[in-house]
Enzyme design. Structure first.
Site, PDB file in Angstrom:
ATOM      1  N   ASP A  48     -64.886 -65.704   6.651  1.00 35.59           N
ATOM      2  CA  ASP A  48     -64.958 -64.382   6.015  1.00 35.59           C
ATOM      3  C   ASP A  48     -66.004 -63.559   6.763  1.00 35.59           C
ATOM      4  O   ASP A  48     -67.201 -63.695   6.490  1.00 35.59           O
ATOM      5  CB  ASP A  48     -65.395 -64.513   4.548  1.00 35.59           C
ATOM      6  CG  ASP A  48     -64.309 -65.093   3.658  1.00 35.59           C
ATOM      7  OD1 ASP A  48     -63.253 -64.462   3.515  1.00 35.59           O
ATOM      8  OD2 ASP A  48     -64.526 -66.192   3.109  1.00 35.59           O
ATOM      9  N   HIS A  89     -64.714 -65.601  -8.837  1.00 36.36           N
ATOM     10  CA  HIS A  89     -65.413 -66.823  -8.453  1.00 36.36           C
ATOM     11  C   HIS A  89     -65.898 -67.575  -9.702  1.00 36.36           C
ATOM     12  O   HIS A  89     -66.061 -68.791  -9.674  1.00 36.36           O
ATOM     13  CB  HIS A  89     -66.623 -66.505  -7.566  1.00 36.36           C
ATOM     14  CG  HIS A  89     -66.250 -65.988  -6.204  1.00 36.36           C
ATOM     15  ND1 HIS A  89     -66.038 -64.655  -5.955  1.00 36.36           N
ATOM     16  CD2 HIS A  89     -66.053 -66.634  -5.032  1.00 36.36           C
ATOM     17  CE1 HIS A  89     -65.730 -64.489  -4.682  1.00 36.36           C
ATOM     18  NE2 HIS A  89     -65.729 -65.685  -4.095  1.00 36.36           N
ATOM     19  N   ARG A  92     -71.000 -63.998   8.089  1.00 39.36           N
ATOM     20  CA  ARG A  92     -71.265 -65.408   8.367  1.00 39.36           C
ATOM     21  C   ARG A  92     -71.917 -65.601   9.745  1.00 39.36           C
ATOM     22  O   ARG A  92     -71.954 -66.707  10.255  1.00 39.36           O
ATOM     23  CB  ARG A  92     -69.956 -66.216   8.332  1.00 39.36           C
ATOM     24  CG  ARG A  92     -69.108 -66.005   7.077  1.00 39.36           C
ATOM     25  CD  ARG A  92     -69.776 -66.483   5.823  1.00 39.36           C
ATOM     26  NE  ARG A  92     -68.866 -66.430   4.682  1.00 39.36           N
ATOM     27  CZ  ARG A  92     -69.185 -65.956   3.495  1.00 39.36           C
ATOM     28  NH1 ARG A  92     -70.406 -65.473   3.280  1.00 39.36           N
ATOM     29  NH2 ARG A  92     -68.315 -65.956   2.509  1.00 39.36           N
ATOM     30  N   ASP A 122     -56.306 -67.277  -2.525  1.00 34.83           N
ATOM     31  CA  ASP A 122     -57.758 -67.313  -2.528  1.00 34.83           C
ATOM     32  C   ASP A 122     -58.161 -68.756  -2.853  1.00 34.83           C
ATOM     33  O   ASP A 122     -57.319 -69.590  -3.216  1.00 34.83           O
ATOM     34  CB  ASP A 122     -58.312 -66.313  -3.549  1.00 34.83           C
ATOM     35  CG  ASP A 122     -59.686 -65.781  -3.164  1.00 34.83           C
ATOM     36  OD1 ASP A 122     -60.367 -66.439  -2.358  1.00 34.83           O
ATOM     37  OD2 ASP A 122     -60.087 -64.722  -3.682  1.00 34.83           O
ATOM     38  N   LYS A 156     -56.725 -58.652   2.191  1.00 35.89           N
ATOM     39  CA  LYS A 156     -57.011 -59.204   0.864  1.00 35.89           C
ATOM     40  C   LYS A 156     -57.487 -58.095  -0.067  1.00 35.89           C
ATOM     41  O   LYS A 156     -57.881 -57.017   0.420  1.00 35.89           O
ATOM     42  CB  LYS A 156     -58.060 -60.328   0.974  1.00 35.89           C
ATOM     43  CG  LYS A 156     -59.404 -59.887   1.590  1.00 35.89           C
ATOM     44  CD  LYS A 156     -60.324 -61.069   1.830  1.00 35.89           C
ATOM     45  CE  LYS A 156     -61.686 -60.632   2.333  1.00 35.89           C
ATOM     46  NZ  LYS A 156     -62.570 -61.750   2.673  1.00 35.89           N
ATOM     47  N   HIS A 157     -57.411 -58.268  -1.409  1.00 38.99           N
ATOM     48  CA  HIS A 157     -56.946 -59.408  -2.179  1.00 38.99           C
ATOM     49  C   HIS A 157     -55.770 -58.916  -3.017  1.00 38.99           C
ATOM     50  O   HIS A 157     -55.967 -58.283  -4.050  1.00 38.99           O
ATOM     51  CB  HIS A 157     -58.036 -59.915  -3.134  1.00 38.99           C
ATOM     52  CG  HIS A 157     -59.359 -60.217  -2.490  1.00 38.99           C
ATOM     53  ND1 HIS A 157     -60.278 -59.260  -2.160  1.00 38.99           N
ATOM     54  CD2 HIS A 157     -59.903 -61.409  -2.135  1.00 38.99           C
ATOM     55  CE1 HIS A 157     -61.351 -59.843  -1.627  1.00 38.99           C
ATOM     56  NE2 HIS A 157     -61.152 -61.143  -1.601  1.00 38.99           N
ATOM     57  N   ARG A 177     -67.576 -53.516  -0.449  1.00 38.72           N
ATOM     58  CA  ARG A 177     -66.662 -54.291   0.397  1.00 38.72           C
ATOM     59  C   ARG A 177     -65.363 -53.508   0.630  1.00 38.72           C
ATOM     60  O   ARG A 177     -64.615 -53.818   1.567  1.00 38.72           O
ATOM     61  CB  ARG A 177     -66.334 -55.645  -0.250  1.00 38.72           C
ATOM     62  CG  ARG A 177     -67.527 -56.587  -0.350  1.00 38.72           C
ATOM     63  CD  ARG A 177     -67.166 -57.831  -1.158  1.00 38.72           C
ATOM     64  NE  ARG A 177     -66.169 -58.668  -0.486  1.00 38.72           N
ATOM     65  CZ  ARG A 177     -65.533 -59.693  -1.066  1.00 38.72           C
ATOM     66  NH1 ARG A 177     -65.805 -59.982  -2.346  1.00 38.72           N
ATOM     67  NH2 ARG A 177     -64.672 -60.404  -0.394  1.00 38.72           N
TER      68      ARG A 177
END
Length: 446
Positions: free
Chosen positions: A161, A273, A169, A345, A260-261, A230
């Protein structure tokens, strides 16, 4: 010629004799001369022979032409489908493995990860922040996974991601890329496309080949705890414009984009999450906002779509989008006519884990039309999905032809991007950082 005539009495007779003699000599000479030439009958015979030979050749040519015509009437052999050929060579274990994208632990390849790659033959790996160390260290980790996968017949997806902003990352030595929200304020799709290229170059430094980006959610709920900046913004047209540009940038650098999503995470008030969000919107309402960027991406033949764990009870009261045949099968596959790769996901997220057994969720999402099941943070979870799908095929709950549909799409995508486990990390960190700084200045100036 001299002829002696003895007396005059015989003069007349001798003269006649001489004439006969001369005629005979002339005839004799004529006959000798003609004997050197073929007679008319011989010429006729020779001509007849020539005609016979010619006719024989003509007959042979006619036969050859007939054979050529027959050969021309035979339909040409169909070109072999390289994806189909590869698919036909895979065992059931190898096919099921291709449908799993798993997480790993730590920053180096451990024995359990090796065993998962060998036994479950997983088609892809995802890295999170806890898998990242330095650029060289993380690149070595990625390469060790590719090396471990060489015993399997299909190259492995190495995914991450890398969105920019708070979802990054990259090691600290790599210059940061700002959020989609900040880039979206420029309304400049050239800057968004450059953003995609820079993101691609970042992850190529480490050896990844898949980026779970761009985010195509419309940030329509300011209280949304999981999307916010985002997203490129609160306008569906702006998100479409900027998101498609970023997608093209990623693609142009040889990185596989995953949008996404789906069907849209922008109007949720719960973080999936942690638990299962519920969005009480009708199909018409979704079509007027959330679905617009995804439809645009499908028209641009997007390589892969990630489906969210969100319940849309007015479309399907029993299953969240990621497990719903109504949303994946009837809408994304049916009405949108999307035939690319569908990825769930993370199935270990609270939205699923708190409400469904993993084996039930695995069967449901495949039946709904998903191709790749993402499951992170647990080697045991990857094994559970592998064993569950194999058992479902053997019991007839899922047909092998259904498995083949998904694996065909996965193999086609890997072949399209010429993925190889031998591919090494690439890029110049110093130059990339300079390019990111220059691009950020352009974003700041807008």
């Amino acid at each position: 010629m001299y002829i002696h005539i003895p007396n005059s009495k015989n003069k007349h007779i001798s003269t006649l004799q001489m004439l006969f003699l001369l005629c005979g000599i002339v005839l004799l000479l004529s006959a000798c001369g003609q004997s050197q030439k073929p007679s008319s009958s011989e010429q006729n015979n020779n001509n007849a022979g020539t005609e016979t030979h010619a006719n024989s050749n003509a007959g042979a040519n006619d036969q050859d032409n007939e054979q050529d015509d027959q050969q021309n009437t035979v339909p040409p052999k169909e070109e072999k489908d390289p994806v189909e050929e590869q698919l036909n060579q895979l065992s059931l274990d190898e096919k099921v493995g291709q449908m799993i994208l798993a997480g790993v632990q730590g920053t180096t390849l451990d024995a359990q990860a090796k065993q998962m790659i060998t036994d479950q033959k997983v088609g892809g790996i995802i890295f999170y922040a806890n898998n990242v160390s330095t650029v060289p260290g993380t690149a070595k980790f990625v390469q060790s996974i590719k090396d471990a996968n060489r015993s399997n017949p299909v190259p492995i997806f190495m995914s991450v991601d890398q969105e920019g902003g708070k979802v990054s990352r990259m090691p600290e030595t790599v210059e940061a890329i700002p959020s989609n929200g900040k880039v979206g304020k420029t309304k400049d799709d050239d800057l968004a496309q450059t953003m995609g290229k820079l993101l691609a170059r970042q992850i190529q430094l480490i050896g990844f080949n898949v980026d779970f980006a761009p985010v195509l959610d419309v940030n329509s709920n300011p209280n949304n705890p999981v999307i916010g900046d985002r997203s490129f913004g609160s306008s569906a047209s702006l998100v479409s414009q900027m998101g498609i540009a970023e997608m093209k940038g990623l693609r142009s650098e040889g990185i596989i984009p995953v949008v996404k999503h789906f069907p849209g995470h922008g109007d949720t008030s719960v973080d999936s999450h942690l638990d299962l969000p519920v969005v009480n919107k009708t199909e018409k309402q979704l079509a007027q906002l959330e679905w617009i960027p995804f439809e645009a991406a499908v028209k641009e033949q997007v390589e892969a779509v990630m489906v969210a764990h969100i319940l849309f009870p007015k479309l399907d009261p029993d299953h969240p989008a990621s497990l719903s045949d109504v949303i994946i099968g009837q809408h994304l596959r049916g009405k949108f006519k999307y035939d690319g790769v569908v990825i769930t996901d993370d199935l270990s997220m609270g939205a699923i884990a708190k409400n469904y057994k993993l084996n039930d969720a695995a069967v449901a999402t495949v039946q709904a039309g998903s191709d790749i099941l993402l499951v992170a943070h647990s080697y045991e979870s990857a094994k559970t999905i592998f064993d569950t799908l194999k058992s479902a095929v053997k019991s007839g709950k899922i047909s092998e032809s259904r498995i083949n549909e998904s694996v065909y799409r996965i193999l086609a995508l890997k072949q399209k991007y010429n993925l190889s486990d031998e591919e090494q990390p690439s890029g110049d960190l110093k130059q990339l950082n300079a390019d990111i700084v220059d691009w950020r200045k352009q974003v700041d100036a807008r």
